[in-house]
Design an enzyme around this catalytic site. Structure first.
Site, PDB file in Angstrom:
ATOM      1  N   ARG A  15      33.429 -33.715  29.263  1.00 56.05           N
ATOM      2  CA  ARG A  15      34.810 -33.702  29.775  1.00 56.05           C
ATOM      3  C   ARG A  15      35.256 -32.275  30.058  1.00 56.05           C
ATOM      4  NH1 ARG A  15      38.561 -35.100  25.772  1.00 56.05           N
ATOM      5  NH2 ARG A  15      37.023 -35.111  24.084  1.00 56.05           N
ATOM      6  N   VAL A  65      28.341 -30.929  16.860  1.00 59.96           N
ATOM      7  CA  VAL A  65      27.854 -29.556  16.689  1.00 59.96           C
ATOM      8  C   VAL A  65      28.265 -28.953  15.343  1.00 59.96           C
ATOM      9  CG1 VAL A  65      27.740 -29.087  19.176  1.00 59.96           C
ATOM     10  CG2 VAL A  65      29.817 -28.480  17.902  1.00 59.96           C
ATOM     11  N   SER A 145      38.747 -18.183  23.576  1.00 61.00           N
ATOM     12  CA  SER A 145      40.123 -18.465  23.971  1.00 61.00           C
ATOM     13  C   SER A 145      40.948 -17.192  23.873  1.00 61.00           C
ATOM     14  CB  SER A 145      40.724 -19.517  23.038  1.00 61.00           C
ATOM     15  OG  SER A 145      42.118 -19.598  23.228  1.00 61.00           O
ATOM     16  N   TYR A 158      42.393 -21.967  14.693  1.00 58.20           N
ATOM     17  CA  TYR A 158      41.707 -21.878  15.989  1.00 58.20           C
ATOM     18  C   TYR A 158      41.499 -20.411  16.385  1.00 58.20           C
ATOM     19  CZ  TYR A 158      41.100 -23.054  21.028  1.00 58.20           C
ATOM     20  OH  TYR A 158      40.652 -23.191  22.327  1.00 58.20           O
ATOM     21  N   LYS A 162      37.828 -18.709  16.990  1.00 59.97           N
ATOM     22  CA  LYS A 162      37.451 -18.099  18.282  1.00 59.97           C
ATOM     23  C   LYS A 162      37.211 -16.599  18.113  1.00 59.97           C
ATOM     24  CE  LYS A 162      37.689 -21.804  20.963  1.00 59.97           C
ATOM     25  NZ  LYS A 162      36.461 -22.438  21.493  1.00 59.97           N
ATOM     26  N   ILE A 191      44.293 -24.089  30.517  1.00 56.84           N
ATOM     27  CA  ILE A 191      43.500 -24.787  31.531  1.00 56.84           C
ATOM     28  C   ILE A 191      43.832 -26.273  31.436  1.00 56.84           C
ATOM     29  CG2 ILE A 191      41.149 -25.242  32.393  1.00 56.84           C
ATOM     30  CD1 ILE A 191      41.872 -22.201  32.351  1.00 56.84           C
TER      31      ILE A 191
HETATM   32  P1  NDP Z   1      38.361 -31.168  25.922  1.00 59.74           P
HETATM   33  O1  NDP Z   1      39.121 -31.647  24.738  1.00 59.74           O
HETATM   34  O2  NDP Z   1      38.732 -31.648  27.277  1.00 59.74           O
HETATM   35  O3  NDP Z   1      36.799 -31.450  25.699  1.00 59.74           O
HETATM   36  C1  NDP Z   1      36.196 -31.098  24.491  1.00 59.74           C
HETATM   37  C2  NDP Z   1      34.702 -31.310  24.585  1.00 59.74           C
HETATM   38  O4  NDP Z   1      34.112 -30.917  23.337  1.00 59.74           O
HETATM   39  C3  NDP Z   1      34.322 -32.756  24.810  1.00 59.74           C
HETATM   40  O5  NDP Z   1      33.170 -32.786  25.616  1.00 59.74           O
HETATM   41  C4  NDP Z   1      34.017 -33.270  23.398  1.00 59.74           C
HETATM   42  O6  NDP Z   1      33.077 -34.341  23.364  1.00 59.74           O
HETATM   43  C5  NDP Z   1      33.372 -32.018  22.800  1.00 59.74           C
HETATM   44  N1  NDP Z   1      33.444 -31.986  21.345  1.00 59.74           N
HETATM   45  C6  NDP Z   1      34.548 -32.002  20.554  1.00 59.74           C
HETATM   46  N2  NDP Z   1      34.196 -31.970  19.259  1.00 59.74           N
HETATM   47  C7  NDP Z   1      32.838 -31.925  19.215  1.00 59.74           C
HETATM   48  C8  NDP Z   1      31.881 -31.894  18.182  1.00 59.74           C
HETATM   49  N3  NDP Z   1      32.222 -31.882  16.879  1.00 59.74           N
HETATM   50  N4  NDP Z   1      30.566 -31.862  18.526  1.00 59.74           N
HETATM   51  C9  NDP Z   1      30.198 -31.868  19.814  1.00 59.74           C
HETATM   52  N5  NDP Z   1      31.055 -31.898  20.844  1.00 59.74           N
HETATM   53  C10 NDP Z   1      32.358 -31.938  20.546  1.00 59.74           C
HETATM   54  O7  NDP Z   1      38.427 -29.577  25.833  1.00 59.74           O
HETATM   55  P2  NDP Z   1      38.440 -28.443  26.967  1.00 59.74           P
HETATM   56  O8  NDP Z   1      37.519 -28.796  28.056  1.00 59.74           O
HETATM   57  O9  NDP Z   1      39.836 -28.094  27.259  1.00 59.74           O
HETATM   58  O10 NDP Z   1      37.852 -27.223  26.109  1.00 59.74           O
HETATM   59  C11 NDP Z   1      36.513 -26.764  26.206  1.00 59.74           C
HETATM   60  C12 NDP Z   1      36.401 -25.443  25.480  1.00 59.74           C
HETATM   61  O11 NDP Z   1      37.324 -24.505  26.049  1.00 59.74           O
HETATM   62  C13 NDP Z   1      36.769 -25.522  23.993  1.00 59.74           C
HETATM   63  O12 NDP Z   1      35.907 -24.685  23.256  1.00 59.74           O
HETATM   64  C14 NDP Z   1      38.183 -24.990  23.949  1.00 59.74           C
HETATM   65  O13 NDP Z   1      38.493 -24.454  22.694  1.00 59.74           O
HETATM   66  C15 NDP Z   1      38.127 -23.945  25.042  1.00 59.74           C
HETATM   67  N6  NDP Z   1      39.435 -23.589  25.594  1.00 59.74           N
HETATM   68  C16 NDP Z   1      40.189 -24.506  26.267  1.00 59.74           C
HETATM   69  C17 NDP Z   1      41.404 -24.134  26.798  1.00 59.74           C
HETATM   70  C18 NDP Z   1      42.280 -25.077  27.571  1.00 59.74           C
HETATM   71  O14 NDP Z   1      43.396 -24.667  27.926  1.00 59.74           O
HETATM   72  N7  NDP Z   1      41.863 -26.289  27.860  1.00 59.74           N
HETATM   73  C19 NDP Z   1      41.918 -22.762  26.628  1.00 59.74           C
HETATM   74  C20 NDP Z   1      41.037 -21.888  25.917  1.00 59.74           C
HETATM   75  C21 NDP Z   1      39.843 -22.297  25.422  1.00 59.74           C
HETATM   76  P3  NDP Z   1      33.561 -35.902  23.593  1.00 59.74           P
HETATM   77  O15 NDP Z   1      33.957 -36.012  25.043  1.00 59.74           O
HETATM   78  O16 NDP Z   1      32.363 -36.718  23.293  1.00 59.74           O
HETATM   79  O17 NDP Z   1      34.709 -36.125  22.667  1.00 59.74           O
END
Ligand code: NDP
Length: 247
Positions: A15, A65, A145, A158, A162, A191
């Site tokens: 995602r 993870v 982040s 968080y 990070k 984002i």
């Molecule tokens: P989403 O919540 O949209 O997606 C999170 C993803 O991480 C999913 O694919 C989910 O898998 C996976 N995930 C969550 N927990 C685990 C786990 N324990 N083991 C394996 N996979 C896991 O998040 P974003 O796309 O927004 O974020 C992606 C990265 O970017 C993160 O590290 C976040 O901290 C960072 N980030 C995001 C920001 C934002 O504004 N969106 C800003 C700054 C940093 P599943 O689909 O199976 O649940």
């Protein structure tokens, strides 16, 4: 003997930002994709399908993870089954947040956020770095982040996780640069993904000079550049992508 296939592994590729990165690495750099997901199998399979339509190999592994032994086991199994293939690019993207004021922080919120964001980096990277060193080429790109550099009220857990990954990025980069393995961090601001869907975008965007949230595809373009050979001399850096909200 089958010809060698080069893979990029994107954790949390089902995602949001991870999905966009997986697609971009396939499109721009022709990488076969190994993506990991936690709970959303169907979403992960949809991404696999999209990548296969580009005539590349793709597969999804269910990995939490935050679980060290299970993560190592799953990756080691994949490597044994794919002894002819190499993972050249590792994108540590899987992450969660669980916000709240520190004074009332539940242990679970601290533990799970540290385990997924910081231990997750360790569990994947420590398993996959050695083959990169042997191959004398690799890319490790950690999605951190703005909170990890600036700190953010309500996100002590968080921000700590990070910031930990940022420190690890800088240190590991120095250890392995000679082997042509680069390690960088990408620090997004706001984002548009599931992670930010409950935020008040209308209000928050007033604080962003670009006056909008970024898109997963914009983050993916930066990651794709860092993964490419154009970025050979960039290592140990934290690159911000945040519409000007922090510099
Ligand atoms: P989403 O919540 O949209 O997606 C999170 C993803 O991480 C999913 O694919 C989910 O898998 C996976 N995930 C969550 N927990 C685990 C786990 N324990 N083991 C394996 N996979 C896991 O998040 P974003 O796309 O927004 O974020 C992606 C990265 O970017 C993160 O590290 C976040 O901290 C960072 N980030 C995001 C920001 C934002 O504004 N969106 C800003 C700054 C940093 P599943 O689909 O199976 O649940």
């Amino acid at each position: 003997m089958a010809t060698e296939k080069k893979y990029a592994l994107v954790s949390g590729g089902s995602r949001g930002i991870g999905r966009a990165i997986a697609l971009q690495l396939a499109k721009d750099l022709n990488y076969n994709i190994l993506l990991t997901y936690f709970k959303q199998k169907e979403a992960a399979e949809e991404v696999v399908k999209e990548i296969k339509e580009l005539n590349l190999h793709a597969e999804a592994l269910q990995i939490d993870v935050s679980q060290r032994d299970a993560t190592r086991k799953a990756l080691n199994h994949w490597q044994t089954e794919n002894s002819n293939n190499t993972i050249e690019v590792l994108v540590n993207n899987a992450g969660i947040r669980n916000d709240g004021l520190f004074v009332w922080q539940k242990d679970e919120a601290w533990d799970s956020v540290l385990a997924t964001n910081l231990d997750g980096f360790y569990n994947l990277t420590q398993t996959l770095v050695e083959p990169m060193l042997k191959a004398k080429f690799g890319r490790i790109i950690n999605i951190v982040s703005l909170s990890g550099e600036k700190g953010n009220a309500g996100q002590v857990n968080y921000s700590a996780a990070k910031a930990g990954v940022i420190g690890a990025t800088k240190a590991l980069a120095q250890e392995i640069a000679k082997r042509k393995v680069t390690v960088n961090a990408v620090a997004p601001g706001f984002i548009k993904t599931d992670m930010t869907q409950n935020l008040n975008e209308k209000e928050l965007k007033k604080t962003i000079p670009a006056n909008r949230f970024g898109t997963p595809e914009e983050v993916a373009d930066l990651v794709s550049f860092l993964a490419s050979e154009k970025a050979n001399y960039i290592t140990g850096q934290v690159i911000h992508i945040n519409g000007g909200i922090y510099s």
